[in-house]
Design a protein around this motif. Structure first.
Motif, short mmCIF file in Angstrom:
data_model
loop_
_atom_site.label_atom_id
_atom_site.label_comp_id
_atom_site.label_asym_id
_atom_site.label_seq_id
_atom_site.Cartn_x
_atom_site.Cartn_y
_atom_site.Cartn_z
N UNK A 129 -4.46 -13.23 6.55
CA UNK A 129 -5.27 -12.09 6.15
C UNK A 129 -5.33 -11.06 7.27
N UNK A 130 -5.07 -9.79 6.92
CA UNK A 130 -5.09 -8.70 7.88
C UNK A 130 -5.92 -7.55 7.32
N UNK A 131 -6.64 -6.87 8.20
CA UNK A 131 -7.60 -5.87 7.77
C UNK A 131 -6.98 -4.76 6.93
N UNK A 132 -5.78 -4.30 7.29
CA UNK A 132 -5.19 -3.15 6.62
C UNK A 132 -4.16 -3.53 5.56
N UNK A 133 -4.10 -4.81 5.22
CA UNK A 133 -3.16 -5.24 4.18
C UNK A 133 -3.91 -5.54 2.90
N UNK A 134 -3.38 -5.03 1.78
CA UNK A 134 -4.05 -5.23 0.50
C UNK A 134 -3.14 -5.82 -0.57
N UNK A 135 -1.88 -6.03 -0.24
CA UNK A 135 -0.94 -6.61 -1.19
C UNK A 135 -0.49 -7.97 -0.68
N UNK A 136 -0.90 -9.02 -1.39
CA UNK A 136 -0.54 -10.39 -0.99
C UNK A 136 0.23 -11.11 -2.09
N UNK A 137 0.95 -10.34 -2.88
CA UNK A 137 1.70 -10.93 -4.00
C UNK A 137 2.78 -11.89 -3.51
N UNK A 138 3.38 -11.57 -2.36
CA UNK A 138 4.42 -12.45 -1.82
C UNK A 138 3.83 -13.81 -1.45
#
Length: 553
Positions: A392-401
């Motif tokens: 989990x990263x603060x500026x990431x919002x796409x975790x489909x992979x």
């Protein structure tokens, strides 16, 4: 002597101050475009101010980089299924060459391979399944984060079978909790185990490795190891043969020297830990070996094994197991220590399989054959997957992979532990420090969504850890209450107790709902006529000769 009128120092400071003021003012000019070309903004205080376009670019750059190294999650699921099928077809978990028991218990009652009503035994009394009522334990439904199961109207689901075993009191119900550092040292699982054993009985701490540098961190069992070289699955590339192929999902194996020993002492840090009646030692002995086992510092036994690549077990039963020691007397050159399991002969057992820095990929590096063999010895009824905190990263919002990898995790578990229900736990809440102070990391919501979608695609169960923590005030409240560390990421034992209670409530609610649904189903399937109708004398046959037929006009 210098004439004051010729001293330009003060003028230099004025010029420098003016230039600095101009640069600061320029810093507040937002990015502009000229002729379709984005002009780079000059700013000497970029760390203090930002523009939405800057954040958008940062997010775009973040999303362009994969959240995980997909190569680490490579696994051939068809090959895994074939390997498990071959292993289970030839496995002899209670055969003479595989297992040894303390007092010949395998001759009387093979332990570890118990079957339930869904595998051939008679059903328990129906009223036991229909009368589940936990209203004296559970809070209002609105305060419970419920377990979701994506099976539509299907009734006979893996979670339903789990609830049936819990309610029926079959022995035992085994839970494998696979996670990362969030639950290391039996955090959360210690309290979940205690609560489930309060309600559904059972005892013992569950699984413990033969050797690990982190055993001192665990409060729920005391492990003392000598003469072992432990290897961790996260460092598999430096693990020598053949040990690299011996990993169980626990994530630890150990190389022995002659005389290597491990002693486990039961402790009373939680209720029921000292109520251990059965222990199971798990290992591989590729060369002939002799193993000494000491129970409660009193009784000793020696066991000899021929060389083989299969997983071996020594099962010990006693009214109360207070301590157990295993010593490799000979055959260390072909010996792989795996671990030991401590439970009761009934009730619930919960195994903690935490692996630090693991996002779930480590299970693909374990041996499908070892997993399957141990499952035949002590089959699991529920496997809980708690992962994702490390990506989990603060500026990431796409975790489909990553969601696609969660799907593979589920399929891997279903192959290695057939029959077990699978519960995907959403990622936990987490906070970060920014210009507004300590704020929740909204990426947790996005990651939770991907995990939820993966569980739905696989038709397994899902529990929203983030939502459960938000009901308790979120990570900020956890830190303020002393339930989590100042990193605003990792919970401690106190925080684990709070989350464990929420998951316990969800499982109780699920068992109660299953009981009520079963009752309604039985009511619906009851015949409409509960008593036979009284016999009615048949009317005399009517003939045309003595009947008058009137045809309406």
């Amino acid at each position: 002597m210098t004439n004051p009128k010729d001293d330009f120092t003060s003028r230099g400071w004025l010029v420098a101050t003016a230039a600095l003021a101009v640069l600061i003012l320029v810093s507040f000019i937002p990015p502009i475009e000229a002729g379709g070309v984005s002009l780079r903004r000059a700013s000497i205080i970029s760390d203090l101010i930002s523009f939405d376009s800057d954040k958008a670019k940062q997010t775009e750059q973040m999303e362009a980089v994969a959240e995980i190294d997909v190569e680490e999650f490579e696994v051939d699921l068809e090959q895994v299924a074939d390997e498990v099928a071959q292993t289970t077809a030839t496995a002899s978990p209670f055969g003479e060459g595989t297992s040894a028991s303390w007092e010949g218990i395998f001759d009387e009652q093979p332990m570890g391979g118990e079957t339930d009503s869904l595998r051939g035994e008679p059903l328990p009394p129906l009223e036991v399944l229909l009368e589940a009522d936990y209203s004296d334990i559970l809070p209002a439904d609105s305060l419970i984060t419920s377990i979701e199961e994506f099976r539509g109207e299907e009734f006979d689901t893996p979670m339903h079978r789990l609830y049936e075993k819990l309610l029926a009191g079959r022995e035992p119900v085994r839970v494998a909790f696979m996670g990362d550092s969030f639950v290391e040292g039996d955090i959360l699982t210690a309290d979940l185990r205690e609560l489930l054993q309060d309600t559904f009985h059972g005892g013992g701490v569950g699984y413990a490795p033969v050797a690990s540098p982190f055993t001192g961190f665990r409060q729920t069992i005391k492990t003392t190891s000598k003469g072992w070289t432990p290897y961790n699955i996260m460092q598999r590339k430096s693990t020598p043969e053949p040990y690299v192929g011996d990993y169980f999902v626990s994530g630890w194996v150990a190389r022995a020297t002659d005389g290597a020993s491990t002693r486990w002492d039961m402790v009373d840090k939680r209720r029921h830990l000292t109520e251990c009646k059965r222990a199971r030692l798990l290992f591989i002995s590729r060369t002939p070996s002799k193993i000494k086992v000491v129970l409660n510092d009193d009784v000793e036994r020696e066991f000899e094994f021929d060389g083989s690549d299969v997983v071996r077990q020594i099962v010990v039963e006693e009214q109360q197991i207070r301590s157990l020691e295993m010593r490799v007397e000979s055959g260390a050159e072909g010996f792989t220590g795996i671990g030991a399991d401590f439970d009761s002969t009934s009730g619930v057992a919960v195994d903690n399989f935490s692996v630090r820095s693991n996002n779930g990929q480590a299970m693909f590096w374990s041996s499908a054959s070892v997993n399957a063999q141990i499952h035949t010895m002590r089959p699991y009824d529920l496997v809980i997957l708690q992962y994702g905190l490390n990506i989990m990263q603060a500026d990431r919002h796409n975790y489909s992979l990553y969601g696609a990898q969660v799907e593979k995790m589920v399929r891997y578990v279903e192959s290695c532990f057939p029959g077990a229900a699978v519960l995907v736990m959403g990622v936990s809440d987490r906070s970060q420090r920014n210009e507004q102070g300590i704020v929740p990391m909204t990426a947790a919501v996005d990651l939770t969504r991907s995990q939820h979608e993966a569980a739905e695609k696989c038709s397994v169960a899902f529990w929203n850890t983030y939502e459960a923590m938000q009901r308790l005030g979120g990570m900020t409240a956890f830190v303020e209450n002393g339930w989590a560390g100042k990193d605003y990421t990792h919970i401690n034992y106190a925080g684990g107790r709070e989350i464990a209670r929420q998951l316990y409530y969800a499982l109780l609610q699920g068992a109660e709902s299953y009981s009520h649904a079963l009752r309604e189903r039985i009511e619906r399937e009851k015949p409409i006529i509960s008593e036979p109708l009284p016999m009615v004398q048949a009317p005399m046959p009517v003939t045309l000769q003595d009947s008058v037929i009137t045809i309406p006009r």
